[in-house]
Design an enzyme around this catalytic site. Structure first.
Site, short mmCIF file in Angstrom:
data_model
loop_
_atom_site.label_atom_id
_atom_site.label_comp_id
_atom_site.label_asym_id
_atom_site.label_seq_id
_atom_site.Cartn_x
_atom_site.Cartn_y
_atom_site.Cartn_z
N GLU A 6 44.68 5.64 21.71
CA GLU A 6 43.29 5.96 22.03
C GLU A 6 42.53 4.69 22.42
O GLU A 6 42.90 3.60 22.00
CB GLU A 6 42.66 6.63 20.80
CG GLU A 6 41.19 6.95 20.89
CD GLU A 6 40.87 8.04 21.88
OE1 GLU A 6 40.93 7.73 23.09
OE2 GLU A 6 40.54 9.17 21.47
N ASP A 7 41.48 4.84 23.22
CA ASP A 7 40.70 3.67 23.60
C ASP A 7 39.73 3.26 22.50
O ASP A 7 39.63 2.09 22.15
CB ASP A 7 39.97 3.90 24.93
CG ASP A 7 39.08 5.13 24.92
OD1 ASP A 7 39.11 5.91 23.95
OD2 ASP A 7 38.35 5.34 25.92
N ASP A 38 34.92 6.37 17.66
CA ASP A 38 33.47 6.26 17.49
C ASP A 38 33.10 6.86 16.13
O ASP A 38 33.22 6.21 15.10
CB ASP A 38 32.77 6.96 18.65
CG ASP A 38 31.31 6.61 18.76
OD1 ASP A 38 30.69 6.30 17.72
OD2 ASP A 38 30.76 6.67 19.87
N PHE A 73 27.24 1.27 23.01
CA PHE A 73 28.08 2.03 23.94
C PHE A 73 28.76 1.00 24.84
O PHE A 73 28.11 0.31 25.61
CB PHE A 73 27.26 3.01 24.77
CG PHE A 73 28.13 4.03 25.46
CD1 PHE A 73 28.46 5.22 24.83
CD2 PHE A 73 28.64 3.79 26.73
CE1 PHE A 73 29.28 6.16 25.44
CE2 PHE A 73 29.45 4.72 27.35
CZ PHE A 73 29.78 5.91 26.71
N ARG A 78 35.45 2.02 34.74
CA ARG A 78 36.87 1.92 34.40
C ARG A 78 37.53 0.74 35.11
O ARG A 78 38.58 0.25 34.67
CB ARG A 78 37.60 3.22 34.76
CG ARG A 78 37.13 4.44 33.97
CD ARG A 78 38.09 5.61 34.17
NE ARG A 78 37.55 6.88 33.70
CZ ARG A 78 37.56 7.28 32.43
NH1 ARG A 78 38.06 6.50 31.51
NH2 ARG A 78 37.07 8.46 32.10
#
Length: 220
Positions: free
Chosen positions: A136-137, A140, A189, A202
């Site tokens: 996963e990136d 959160d 964010f 991206r």
């Protein structure tokens, strides 16, 4: 309660920000990011270390390394490249199978709470008895990953581990901490290194904090 990062997680403090003038930023993002949190070179060094850690905890059984799209694909690509060179418990190369899953829960910069999974029931049943590593990136709140893991628990997977490049330090966290984490980051964010804001950023190599200008420009 906000999560407490484990000692093996690199923590990026709120004050630890690089000036944009010190690195190359694409001209089309000139006003869209406010600072660089993690330069590309540091990202790559950390991923190389994570690959060694992960491989060393598996034996000769094949591992299904599953990329969580879209944000995880760059981390997945670099991580698996390093894992191919790393050694398992027996001092051998690690057998791997590569797979992909799309999980969507965000709109603009907020979680919708509605988690959508791309794998079919047939594809999920094929994971029975296998060792699965989800890549996963960013984690959160942790709610999305918890729901995905709950879903996978229905399919008798032999083992499930999660590697996330980033873990956000947020009071909104449900307390979930992945098995492997690259960096703990402030409650911002973040974009870049394939992390997006409505599919933008991206193509940015570094991990950056998005500016108010960028949020307004690319809001849906």
């Amino acid at each position: 309660m906000p999560m407490e990062p484990k000692q093996w997680i690199d923590v990026v403090e709120d004050k630890f920000k690089y000036d944009l003038d010190h690195f190359i930023i694409p001209s089309h993002y000139e006003n869209d990011v406010q600072s660089i949190l993690i330069p590309h070179g540091l990202i790559m060094d950390r991923i190389a270390k994570l690959a060694q850690m992960i491989a060393s905890e598996y034996d000769d059984e094949r591992v299904v390394v599953c990329c969580v799209l879209k944000g995880g694909h760059q981390f997945f690509s670099d991580l698996t490249r390093y894992m191919k060179k790393a050694l398992n418990k027996q001092g051998k190369s690690l057998p791997m199978t590569l797979d992909f899953i799309r999980v969507k829960s965000y709109e603009n910069d907020a979680s919708t709470g509605n988690v959508q999974i791309s794998m079919t029931d047939k594809e999920l049943r094929e994971l029975k008895g296998k060792n699965l590593l989800l890549v996963e990136d960013i984690i959160d709140t942790g709610n999305t990953m918890k729901r995905l893991l709950e879903k996978l628990s229905q399919y008798e997977v032999k083992s499930v581990k999660v590697a996330s490049l980033l873990l956000k330090k947020t009071p909104k966290s449900c307390g979930y901490v992945p098995d492997y984490v690259g960096f703990a980051v402030p409650d911002l964010f973040v974009v870049g290194y394939c992390l997006d804001y409505n599919d933008i950023f991206r193509d940015l190599d570094h991990i950056c904090g998005i500016s108010d200008v960028g949020k307004a420009k690319y809001a849906m």
